[in-house]
Each structure stands twice: as C-alpha cells, then as structure tokens.
Design an enzyme around this catalytic site. Structure first.
Site, PDB file in Angstrom:
ATOM      1  N   GLU A 120      38.545  51.098  52.205  1.00  0.00           N
ATOM      2  CA  GLU A 120      39.457  49.979  52.527  1.00  0.00           C
ATOM      3  C   GLU A 120      40.899  50.432  52.327  1.00  0.00           C
ATOM      4  OE1 GLU A 120      39.048  50.785  49.217  1.00  0.00           O
ATOM      5  OE2 GLU A 120      39.677  48.794  48.532  1.00  0.00           O
ATOM      6  N   ASP A 135      46.074  49.553  50.520  1.00  0.00           N
ATOM      7  CA  ASP A 135      44.701  49.262  50.076  1.00  0.00           C
ATOM      8  C   ASP A 135      44.493  47.750  50.014  1.00  0.00           C
ATOM      9  OD1 ASP A 135      42.371  50.868  48.315  1.00  0.00           O
ATOM     10  OD2 ASP A 135      42.648  48.763  47.731  1.00  0.00           O
ATOM     11  N   ASN A 143      33.027  41.690  50.166  1.00  0.00           N
ATOM     12  CA  ASN A 143      31.742  42.313  50.505  1.00  0.00           C
ATOM     13  C   ASN A 143      30.594  41.668  49.737  1.00  0.00           C
ATOM     14  OD1 ASN A 143      31.932  44.249  52.461  1.00  0.00           O
ATOM     15  ND2 ASN A 143      32.381  45.922  51.067  1.00  0.00           N
TER      16      ASN A 143
HETATM   17  N1  LIG Z   1      32.330  46.273  54.633  1.00  0.00           N
HETATM   18  C1  LIG Z   1      32.728  47.489  54.298  1.00  0.00           C
HETATM   19  N2  LIG Z   1      33.001  47.750  53.002  1.00  0.00           N
HETATM   20  C2  LIG Z   1      33.408  48.979  52.657  1.00  0.00           C
HETATM   21  C3  LIG Z   1      33.584  49.990  53.606  1.00  0.00           C
HETATM   22  N3  LIG Z   1      34.006  51.107  52.962  1.00  0.00           N
HETATM   23  C4  LIG Z   1      34.123  50.778  51.658  1.00  0.00           C
HETATM   24  N4  LIG Z   1      33.775  49.493  51.448  1.00  0.00           N
HETATM   25  C5  LIG Z   1      33.709  48.709  50.196  1.00  0.00           C
HETATM   26  O1  LIG Z   1      35.035  48.558  49.697  1.00  0.00           O
HETATM   27  C6  LIG Z   1      34.909  48.157  48.331  1.00  0.00           C
HETATM   28  C7  LIG Z   1      36.010  48.825  47.524  1.00  0.00           C
HETATM   29  O2  LIG Z   1      35.955  48.312  46.234  1.00  0.00           O
HETATM   30  P1  LIG Z   1      36.938  48.739  45.076  1.00  0.00           P
HETATM   31  O3  LIG Z   1      37.257  50.202  45.218  1.00  0.00           O
HETATM   32  O4  LIG Z   1      36.347  48.287  43.801  1.00  0.00           O
HETATM   33  O5  LIG Z   1      38.284  48.023  45.393  1.00  0.00           O
HETATM   34  P2  LIG Z   1      38.683  46.482  45.473  1.00  0.00           P
HETATM   35  O6  LIG Z   1      37.556  45.547  45.238  1.00  0.00           O
HETATM   36  O7  LIG Z   1      39.439  46.307  46.747  1.00  0.00           O
HETATM   37  O8  LIG Z   1      39.675  46.335  44.257  1.00  0.00           O
HETATM   38  P3  LIG Z   1      41.192  46.745  44.159  1.00  0.00           P
HETATM   39  O9  LIG Z   1      41.420  47.864  45.144  1.00  0.00           O
HETATM   40  O10 LIG Z   1      41.373  47.198  42.763  1.00  0.00           O
HETATM   41  O11 LIG Z   1      42.001  45.545  44.472  1.00  0.00           O
HETATM   42  C8  LIG Z   1      33.498  48.563  47.883  1.00  0.00           C
HETATM   43  O12 LIG Z   1      32.744  47.386  47.728  1.00  0.00           O
HETATM   44  C9  LIG Z   1      32.972  49.370  49.076  1.00  0.00           C
HETATM   45  O13 LIG Z   1      31.574  49.216  49.243  1.00  0.00           O
HETATM   46  C10 LIG Z   1      33.290  49.688  54.979  1.00  0.00           C
HETATM   47  O14 LIG Z   1      33.398  50.502  55.891  1.00  0.00           O
HETATM   48  N5  LIG Z   1      32.863  48.440  55.261  1.00  0.00           N
END
Ligand SMILES: Nc1nc2c(ncn2[C@@H]2O[C@H](COP(=O)(O)OP(=O)(O)OP(=O)(O)O)[C@@H](O)[C@H]2O)c(=O)[nH]1
Length: 302
Positions: free
Chosen positions: A218, A175, A183
């Site tokens: 992600e 992850d 984002n």
């Molecule tokens: N650009 C983009 N963003 C995505 C996609 N799928 C999911 N996301 C974003 O991935 C982010 C995941 O955020 P969180 O689950 O809070 O995880 P994180 O910020 O990586 O935090 P930790 O995992 O705790 O380190 C969210 O902002 C989603 O909108 C995608 O296909 N494209």
C-alpha cells in the site's frame, strides 16, 4: 479528405491471384522487410519505412497514426493528394499510414505502394506487440502505476539526468494509513478497490511530467523531475487532500482513507538507496506524528 483503404496483406494478395513472378517491386519489398524487422520500436519501423519511400520519391510526406498512442508521426512534408491505408493483420489494428504527394497517384503506383506496405505490416505488428509486452512488464496490474522494476530503472535515469543537467529531483513516498483495518474489516477485494481508487486520485493530482510507481503493498513513490522540495510539498498536500476529501464508495460500503507522505529531494552525488531511505524516514516521521500528514527529510530547522 483522403479515402481510407483497409490494407490486409492476406486479402490484398487474394485480390491479385494472377500477379506475375517477383519483379523489382517485390525484390525491393523483400529488402525493405529485412531492414524493418531489425527494429522493435514502432516509431523506428515507420521512420525507416518512410525514409525508403521518401528517398524513392513515392511520397512527399508520410503520416502514421499509432493505434495505442494519442499522436500522429509525420515524416517529410504535408501535401494535397493523399491516400490513407488502415493496416490490419488478422483483425489486429496496426494504425493508419497516409501517403501525401504533390501530384495525383496513378493506379499502378498505388499497386507498387501496396507491395511495400506488405513489407511493413509484419515488422510493425511485431514492434507493436513487443512494446505492449514491455509496457506490461513495467506496470503494476492492479493500479496501472509503474512497478518496482520500472521505478528502479526510472530513478537511475532521472538521477543521471539531474546530475548532468544540474536539475533537482523530488521523491515522494506515500503510504495509506491503517490499510490493514480496511482489509481485515471489508476483505481483500475491497482493499484492492481502495488501492485502485487511491492511485486514480493520486494521478488526478499529479502533473503530466510526474511519475507514479507502486513501491510495495500500500505504498507508492512519485518522482518529480526537475522539481525542488517546495513543489514536492505542494503536490503531496494536493494528494493528501484529494484522498481524504471525500469517502471512497466501494461496492457495499463507503470508507474514509488518508495517506501519509515522506519527501526527500535528491542531493548531488547521493546514491539511489540513500534517497529512498531518506524519503522513508520522512514517511515514518509522518506516521509517528499522527498520519494524514506530509513530512520532509531533512526536517525544517535540522
Ligand atoms: N487488498 C490488498 N491488500 C494488500 C496488498 N498488498 C498489501 N496489502 C495489505 O496492506 C496491509 C498493510 O498493513 P500495515 O503494513 O500494517 O500498514 P497499515 O495498516 O496501513 O498501517 P500504517 O501504515 O501504520 O498506517 C496488510 O494488511 C497487507 O496484507 C494488495 O495488493 N491488496
């Protein structure tokens, strides 16, 4: 070196407008076409076509260059005299068929072979299209990794192989750290670019036999067929370093990215969901311990 003839059934028929009423060649071609159209795998279509020509002594060997794969399939044996046909239908490249023979081909023989090639092209085109669609349905469009449906299917298959062969199977759940911040700060398009580049770096660290899937937003999963925990940890560390070693250059910015990785190795008899759940727990432990690190379930000493 064989000369390459372009074979397009439409222009081939146009070249012989005075062709007589259907003879034995045409009847055989018709039968061959109805046999070939049963298969939806290009390799099987070619195999069946080659078997028919080898059986009738029209070639000692038949090679097929697949237009989308880096390989040539050979049926029968190689021989000195060759005639190669590049198969094209409506500008669609269907690959190249090379017929090999110990004796030189007569022009009349080649005409018969072209009639048989006409029976091959449409079943082959349909099989190539089907394979393309099937691949698209199993791929994540953004990163080119396998999608969730492909992971479910492959995990089931690999667990079955591991059980029957007594092999191990490693699973990495990976992850991106603080991806939401990227984002939020740079926009979704930049986030997408990071995901694509990340998948490329992950792939660069993997061996050919390892399998990459996008599990969710992600999150990625990697399957390591026939690999124990030690190999899984080594791969996870290679990936962790490959991602964090240098910044990601986006269109307008550069960002530093890190990943956390959870690892679980398949236990005999363990259901699919339980294996994923253990890798997820290890990933959670890596996040809690500060991110940009690798954890295994069960933890050492547990
Ligand atoms: N650009 C983009 N963003 C995505 C996609 N799928 C999911 N996301 C974003 O991935 C982010 C995941 O955020 P969180 O689950 O809070 O995880 P994180 O910020 O990586 O935090 P930790 O995992 O705790 O380190 C969210 O902002 C989603 O909108 C995608 O296909 N494209």
């Amino acid at each position: 070196m064989a000369s390459i003839l372009q074979f397009d059934p439409a222009s081939s028929a146009a070249r012989r407008p005075e062709r007589p009423a259907p003879g034995p060649d045409a009847l055989r071609a018709l039968q061959l076409a109805s046999t070939l159209q049963v298969w939806l795998d290009p390799g099987r279509v070619i195999q069946r076509f080659a078997a028919d020509l080898l059986e009738h002594g029209e070639a000692d060997g038949i090679a097929y260059r697949d237009p989308e794969e880096d390989r040539t399939l050979l049926h029968g044996t190689r021989a000195a005299h060759r005639v190669a046909y590049r198969l094209v239908v409506d500008d669609e490249d269907l690959g190249e068929v090379t017929l090999m023979c110990r004796r030189r081909y007569e022009p009349a023989e080649l005409e018969g072979i072209e009639t048989l090639l006409a029976a091959l092209v449409y079943p082959l085109r349909n099989a190539l299209r089907f394979r393309r669609l099937e691949r698209c349905a199993r791929l994540d469009a953004l990163t080119g990794a396998g999608n969730r449906a492909a992971l479910d299917e492959e995990l089931r298959r690999q667990m079955d192989l591991a059980r029957r062969g007594g092999h191990s199977l490693g699973l990495l759940m990976l992850d991106l750290d603080h991806f939401k911040e990227i984002n939020d700060r740079l926009g979704h398009a930049a986030g997408d670019e990071v995901l694509r580049e990340c998948a490329a770096r992950i792939r660069g660290a993997m061996r050919r036999s390892d399998l990459l899937f996008r599990y969710g937003g992600e999150e990625f999963v990697i399957l390591l067929p026939d690999a124990g925990c030690e190999a899984a940890v080594a791969l996870a560390e290679r990936i962790r370093r490959a991602v964090s070693a240098r910044p990601f250059r986006l269109r307008e910015e550069t960002v530093r990215v890190t990943v956390s990785v959870g690892i679980a190795c398949h236990r005999p008899g363990e259901p699919q969901a339980a294996l994923l759940e253990r890798a997820d727990r290890a990933l959670y432990a890596a996040k809690r311990a500060g991110r940009n690190r690798v954890e295994v379930h069960p933890p050492a000493g547990a």
